[in-house]
Motif scaffolding. Structure first.
Motif, mmCIF file in Angstrom:
data_model
loop_
_atom_site.group_PDB
_atom_site.id
_atom_site.type_symbol
_atom_site.label_atom_id
_atom_site.label_comp_id
_atom_site.label_asym_id
_atom_site.label_seq_id
_atom_site.Cartn_x
_atom_site.Cartn_y
_atom_site.Cartn_z
ATOM 1 N N PHE A 1 0.287 -1.348 -0.332
ATOM 2 C CA PHE A 1 0.039 0.065 0.098
ATOM 3 C C PHE A 1 0.887 1.143 0.074
ATOM 4 C CE2 PHE A 1 -2.309 -2.785 2.249
ATOM 5 C CZ PHE A 1 -3.805 -3.126 1.076
ATOM 6 N N ARG A 2 1.296 1.508 -0.883
ATOM 7 C CA ARG A 2 1.572 3.143 -1.190
ATOM 8 C C ARG A 2 0.600 4.431 -0.895
ATOM 9 N NH1 ARG A 2 6.699 2.787 -3.561
ATOM 10 N NH2 ARG A 2 6.643 4.837 -4.129
ATOM 11 N N GLU A 3 -0.825 4.268 -0.929
ATOM 12 C CA GLU A 3 -1.505 5.227 -0.281
ATOM 13 C C GLU A 3 -2.902 4.591 0.459
ATOM 14 O OE1 GLU A 3 -3.390 4.870 -4.564
ATOM 15 O OE2 GLU A 3 -2.382 6.840 -4.277
ATOM 16 N N SER A 4 -4.006 5.466 0.897
ATOM 17 C CA SER A 4 -5.345 4.227 1.291
ATOM 18 C C SER A 4 -5.959 3.637 0.300
ATOM 19 C CB SER A 4 -5.386 5.909 1.822
ATOM 20 O OG SER A 4 -5.308 6.742 2.867
ATOM 21 N N THR A 5 -6.504 3.283 1.080
ATOM 22 C CA THR A 5 -7.482 2.080 0.165
ATOM 23 C C THR A 5 -9.030 2.260 0.590
ATOM 24 O OG1 THR A 5 -7.277 0.119 -1.275
ATOM 25 C CG2 THR A 5 -6.292 0.002 0.763
ATOM 26 N N LEU A 6 -9.594 1.516 -0.324
ATOM 27 C CA LEU A 6 -11.127 0.848 0.048
ATOM 28 C C LEU A 6 -10.802 -0.266 0.818
ATOM 29 C CD1 LEU A 6 -13.297 2.402 -2.698
ATOM 30 C CD2 LEU A 6 -13.459 2.760 -0.417
ATOM 31 N N ILE A 7 -11.823 -0.922 1.599
ATOM 32 C CA ILE A 7 -10.897 -1.918 2.191
ATOM 33 C C ILE A 7 -12.167 -2.576 1.928
ATOM 34 C CG2 ILE A 7 -11.642 -3.625 4.752
ATOM 35 C CD1 ILE A 7 -10.569 -0.444 6.009
ATOM 36 N N ASP A 8 -11.669 -4.075 1.287
ATOM 37 C CA ASP A 8 -12.256 -5.670 1.002
ATOM 38 C C ASP A 8 -11.596 -6.799 1.789
ATOM 39 O OD1 ASP A 8 -10.286 -5.491 -0.653
ATOM 40 O OD2 ASP A 8 -10.994 -5.143 -2.519
ATOM 41 N N ALA A 9 -11.895 -7.810 1.215
ATOM 42 C CA ALA A 9 -11.923 -9.175 1.436
ATOM 43 C C ALA A 9 -9.685 -9.191 1.570
ATOM 44 C CB ALA A 9 -12.381 -10.064 1.519
ATOM 45 N N GLN A 10 -9.414 -8.829 0.614
ATOM 46 C CA GLN A 10 -8.482 -9.383 0.141
ATOM 47 C C GLN A 10 -7.086 -8.017 1.340
ATOM 48 O OE1 GLN A 10 -7.239 -8.402 -4.386
ATOM 49 N NE2 GLN A 10 -5.636 -9.276 -3.956
ATOM 50 N N VAL A 11 -8.191 -6.307 1.359
ATOM 51 C CA VAL A 11 -7.317 -5.726 1.816
ATOM 52 C C VAL A 11 -7.230 -5.963 3.132
ATOM 53 C CG1 VAL A 11 -7.320 -3.797 3.028
ATOM 54 C CG2 VAL A 11 -7.541 -4.221 0.659
ATOM 55 N N MET A 12 -7.671 -6.668 3.771
ATOM 56 C CA MET A 12 -8.093 -7.148 5.662
ATOM 57 C C MET A 12 -7.357 -8.665 5.170
ATOM 58 S SD MET A 12 -10.120 -5.673 7.405
ATOM 59 C CE MET A 12 -11.330 -6.809 9.097
ATOM 60 N N ASP A 13 -6.628 -9.205 4.077
ATOM 61 C CA ASP A 13 -5.902 -10.171 4.699
ATOM 62 C C ASP A 13 -4.878 -9.752 4.212
ATOM 63 O OD1 ASP A 13 -7.914 -12.486 4.291
ATOM 64 O OD2 ASP A 13 -8.059 -12.704 2.630
ATOM 65 N N THR A 14 -3.938 -9.098 3.702
ATOM 66 C CA THR A 14 -2.782 -8.335 3.328
ATOM 67 C C THR A 14 -2.769 -7.758 5.196
ATOM 68 O OG1 THR A 14 -2.948 -7.465 1.046
ATOM 69 C CG2 THR A 14 -1.483 -6.386 2.591
ATOM 70 N N ILE A 15 -3.457 -6.887 5.897
ATOM 71 C CA ILE A 15 -2.948 -6.398 6.917
ATOM 72 C C ILE A 15 -2.833 -7.622 7.831
ATOM 73 C CG2 ILE A 15 -4.977 -5.615 9.356
ATOM 74 C CD1 ILE A 15 -6.331 -3.453 6.546
ATOM 75 N N ARG A 16 -3.670 -8.651 7.956
ATOM 76 C CA ARG A 16 -3.936 -9.246 8.428
ATOM 77 C C ARG A 16 -2.117 -9.741 8.496
ATOM 78 N NH1 ARG A 16 -9.351 -11.102 6.512
ATOM 79 N NH2 ARG A 16 -10.301 -10.897 8.204
ATOM 80 N N ASP A 17 -1.674 -10.546 7.492
ATOM 81 C CA ASP A 17 -0.306 -10.561 7.124
ATOM 82 C C ASP A 17 0.691 -9.339 7.929
ATOM 83 O OD1 ASP A 17 1.538 -13.021 5.004
ATOM 84 O OD2 ASP A 17 1.764 -10.933 4.563
ATOM 85 N N CYS A 18 -0.159 -8.337 7.343
ATOM 86 C CA CYS A 18 1.075 -7.807 8.345
ATOM 87 C C CYS A 18 1.122 -7.172 9.673
ATOM 88 C CB CYS A 18 0.723 -5.704 7.547
ATOM 89 S SG CYS A 18 1.705 -5.633 5.509
ATOM 90 N N GLN A 19 1.046 -8.292 9.908
ATOM 91 C CA GLN A 19 0.467 -8.853 11.499
ATOM 92 C C GLN A 19 1.656 -8.727 12.062
ATOM 93 O OE1 GLN A 19 -3.681 -9.642 13.476
ATOM 94 N NE2 GLN A 19 -3.039 -11.128 12.046
ATOM 95 N N ARG A 20 2.797 -10.046 11.809
ATOM 96 C CA ARG A 20 3.943 -9.871 11.450
ATOM 97 C C ARG A 20 4.909 -9.089 11.907
ATOM 98 N NH1 ARG A 20 6.810 -11.184 6.961
ATOM 99 N NH2 ARG A 20 5.710 -10.641 5.267
ATOM 100 N N LEU A 21 4.412 -8.095 11.366
ATOM 101 C CA LEU A 21 5.699 -6.655 11.222
ATOM 102 C C LEU A 21 4.969 -6.015 12.311
ATOM 103 C CD1 LEU A 21 5.851 -6.041 7.246
ATOM 104 C CD2 LEU A 21 7.360 -7.445 8.462
ATOM 105 N N ALA A 22 4.203 -5.552 12.375
ATOM 106 C CA ALA A 22 3.476 -5.175 13.646
ATOM 107 C C ALA A 22 2.687 -6.167 14.486
ATOM 108 C CB ALA A 22 2.659 -4.052 13.119
#
Length: 409
Positions: free
Chosen positions: A96-117
């Motif tokens: 993500f280089r900018e803000s984005t509308l949230i959908d299922a794929q975006v939620m999955d990416t945020i979950r994947d970034c849990q390991r980083l934060a």
């Protein structure tokens, strides 16, 4: 959107900050903070129409707090004024280089970034999921702290470790406080009427502190790294330490990895140095009363801040301004004066009277009018940036899905 007003959710592990904002005028209709969630002392403090209120919510979790916030909005007749919901998300990785509308794929990416934060993204996800349950018909937008720093060049974001760790596990410097930097850099541009090719140093100083070099509106370097632990001395975080400290504490003190990580994140910084507090106001008062450990903590904070700001300057072709923001940056004339004194080598100088007044009578400027680089104090407004991004994305989506007007021949 039926209404331009945007509801902002900024969800922490034990807190939920919220605000209903008109992104066009910038007016906050209501704002508040649910804090100490999960504890018997949980409560909501909020302000509306100039009136401040407090609700006790013993033992409330995020779900209950959100329900109470919804109840407040409904009771005040504001629920129907919500056009969309914007969420602060700390870590968006490289996608993500900018803000984005949230959908299922975006939620999955945020979950994947849990390991980083691991301290931040799980709480952000809770906020999104709870808000979606209560507002299923509205569009939700994610605004990422890391997005602004995705413009950094490889020389600034890569660590000098085996390249395979970046390729396979995305180990790199990401930077944080990006939404704040975006806001204050835009305000500095307006206040100083700077050209497109401008160069700024910005310091976001609070319980979490960082600094950034910004060129032509883009981040080119920053102090925080893979996580928000790297960089400056902070309230309870150490900032930079020798990485071999982990091995030393394991062999000499029997510390586990978890113990050292907790110590560096929760027990270090101003708190660890002073043995007194992580709050700069408390330390400044203690210093004035002769507390030597408080003075030492403040001196180390200033020394580290000035040294890293000077290092960031090497990423810029010239320097138009230094900007202070965040709770400490906006309110501590002591920290600003001491830091700027150490940065005199960069031509930085301040007006002492303007500095004591936090730039209140000079449009935030605490340096002389003719001095370059200028030094500014700008009150950050991350919530307004989230509201504007959310409004723009939702309005754009509506425009894209509306049928084109028919042509008659």
């Amino acid at each position: 959107m039926t209404s331009p007003n945007v509801l902002i959710f900024n969800c922490g592990s034990s807190s939920l900050k919220f605000a209903l904002i008109d992104p066009i005028s910038g007016v906050e209709v209501i704002s508040g903070l649910a804090e100490r969630l999960g504890e018997e002392l949980a409560s909501i403090r909020y302000s509306m129409g100039g009136m401040k209120q407090r609700l006790e919510l013993p033992g409330a979790d995020h779900q209950e707090a959100c329900a109470q916030i919804l109840g407040l909005l409904t009771e005040a007749g504001l629920k129907q004024q919500i056009g969309a919901i914007g969420h602060r998300v700390v870590h968006g990785g490289e996608r993500f280089r900018e803000s984005t509308l949230i959908d299922a794929q975006v939620m999955d990416t945020i979950r994947d970034c849990q390991r980083l934060a691991p301290l931040h993204n799980p709480a952000n996800l809770i906020g999104i999921e709870v808000a979606q349950q209560h507002f299923p018909s509205l569009q939700h937008v994610a605004v990422f702290d890391t997005a602004f720093h995705q413009s950094m060049p490889a020389e600034a974001y890569l660590y000098a470790i085996p390249y395979a760790l970046y390729q396979q596990h995305a180990v790199r410097r990401y930077g944080f406080h990006g939404t704040s930097y975006r806001y204050v850099s835009q305000r500095a541009l307006e206040l100083l009427e700077l050209p497109t090719d401008h160069s700024l140093l910005c310091a976001h100083l609070g319980n979490g502190s960082s600094a950034a070099a910004i060129r032509s509106g883009n981040s080119v370097d920053t102090t925080m790294g893979l996580t928000p632990l790297e960089g400056l001395v902070m309230g309870t975080r150490s900032g930079n330490v020798d990485p071999n400290l982990y091995d030393f504490l394991a062999s000499e003190c029997g510390y586990s990895l978890q113990q050292t990580s907790r110590m560096l994140n929760k027990e270090s910084g101003l708190l660890g140095l002073s043995g007194l507090s992580n709050d700069m106001r408390t330390l400044e008062q203690a210093e004035a009363e002769g507390n030597e450990r408080a003075r030492l903590a403040i001196d180390i904070y200033v020394f580290t801040l000035a040294r890293q700001l000077a290092g960031l300057a090497t990423s810029l072709p010239h320097l138009d301004a230094l900007v202070f923001t965040g709770g400490i940056g906006e309110n501590s004339s002591r920290i600003r004066e001491a830091t700027c004194r150490r940065l005199s080598i960069l031509g930085i100088d301040i007006d002492l009277e303007r500095n004591v007044a936090n730039g209140a009578q000079s449009q935030g400027r605490i340096s002389a009018d003719n001095n370059t680089p200028a030094v500014l104090v700008i009150n950050t407004n991350e919530e307004l940036m989230i509201a504007r991004d959310t409004h723009h994305l939702v309005a754009q989506q509506v425009a894209d899905t509306e049928p084109s007007p028919s042509r008659h021949h």
